[in-house]
Design an enzyme around this catalytic site. Structure first.
Site, PDB file in Angstrom:
ATOM      1  N   HIS A   1      -1.439   3.482   7.730  1.00 55.65           N
ATOM      2  CA  HIS A   1      -2.712   3.509   8.078  1.00 55.65           C
ATOM      3  C   HIS A   1      -2.606   3.899   9.795  1.00 55.65           C
ATOM      4  O   HIS A   1      -2.179   3.028  10.522  1.00 55.65           O
ATOM      5  CB  HIS A   1      -3.677   2.660   7.806  1.00 55.65           C
TER       6      HIS A   1
ATOM      7  N   GLU B   1      -0.357  -9.184   6.937  1.00 60.04           N
ATOM      8  CA  GLU B   1      -0.993  -8.193   6.045  1.00 60.04           C
ATOM      9  C   GLU B   1      -1.371  -7.081   6.951  1.00 60.04           C
ATOM     10  O   GLU B   1      -1.358  -5.821   6.626  1.00 60.04           O
ATOM     11  CB  GLU B   1      -2.362  -8.621   5.245  1.00 60.04           C
TER      12      GLU B   1
END
Length: 238
Positions: free
Chosen positions: A152, A52
């Site tokens: 990100h 993840e």
């Protein structure tokens, strides 16, 4: 005031569980002016990222395997942030990872190195209670362009946070503006500001003379005030 907008990417969510830093991004601002003196480092975490986490930052084991370990960049990082205020969105998360790395090296926590820590998530919750206050949500609310944020990235997120912070705190400093258009106190409290005098003799100010009709209307208003006050009007026309 020297502020460092700080963000990290990590192998997972739990520093106490052995997750490590993979990237740090720092953006420097001095007296509310971005300097361009930024710091961006990828770090070999010596372990794999959780699936993840990899989906979030996209930094593969292969890519990170050639990067320096935290021990190799610790001095550079500490010297860069020393004496500055760290500005972080959800500060406990990032500082937890930094302090875990510092502890592995037998170094004191980062709080002993910096001047202070400001958490923009807490600021946002106070300023926008009951609303979403993620960095993406604040970018939308404060009209900060985050269209390049497909992954990100620590440096990109630190740059976005700097713009968000500037917009969140706009107007909280002195409203006195110097000739360049910048706040003359440079982000200090208004009571500490040193203001430069402006020579108004350089400006050609127009003098607008009242017309005869305007003067008559003015006299009429004064007469009505005089009547309404029973002749006790203090101000007299000259």
């Amino acid at each position: 005031m020297r502020q460092i907008f700080f963000d990290t990417e990590t192998t997972g969510l739990y520093a106490e569980g052995g997750d490590r830093l993979v990237e740090i991004g720092c953006v420097e601002m001095v007296n509310r002016q971005l300097t361009g003196n930024n710091l961006h480092i990828y770090i070999n975490p010596e372990r794999s990222s959780h699936e993840e986490a990899l989906k979030v930052h996209g930094l593969t084991d292969e890519f990170l395997s050639t990067k320096p370990k935290f021990a190799e960049i610790a001095d550079q990082f500490i010297e860069y942030v020393s004496g500055a205020e760290l500005v972080i969105h959800n500060a406990p998360f990032d500082l937890g990872f930094v302090n875990a790395e510092m502890k592995r090296l037998g170094r004191p926590p980062i709080h002993d190195v910096v001047a202070g820590v400001r958490d923009t998530l807490l600021m946002a919750r106070d300023q926008y209670p009951g609303k979403a206050n993620s960095l993406d949500a604040l970018c939308r609310r404060l009209e900060v362009d985050n269209s390049n944020r497909s992954f990100h990235g620590a440096l990109l997120d630190a740059e976005l946070l700097a713009q968000v912070y500037i917009n969140m705190t706009r107007g909280q400093d002195s409203l006195v503006i110097d000739e360049s258009g910048a706040s003359s106190n440079g982000g200090q409290a208004a009571g500490d500001a040193q203001f430069e005098a402006v020579d108004f003799s350089r400006f050609a100010l127009p003098v607008l003379v009242a017309s005869e009709a305007e003067l008559q209307a003015h006299e009429k208003v004064l007469a009505e005030l005089d009547k309404a006050s029973g002749g006790k009007r203090i101000w007299q026309a000259h």
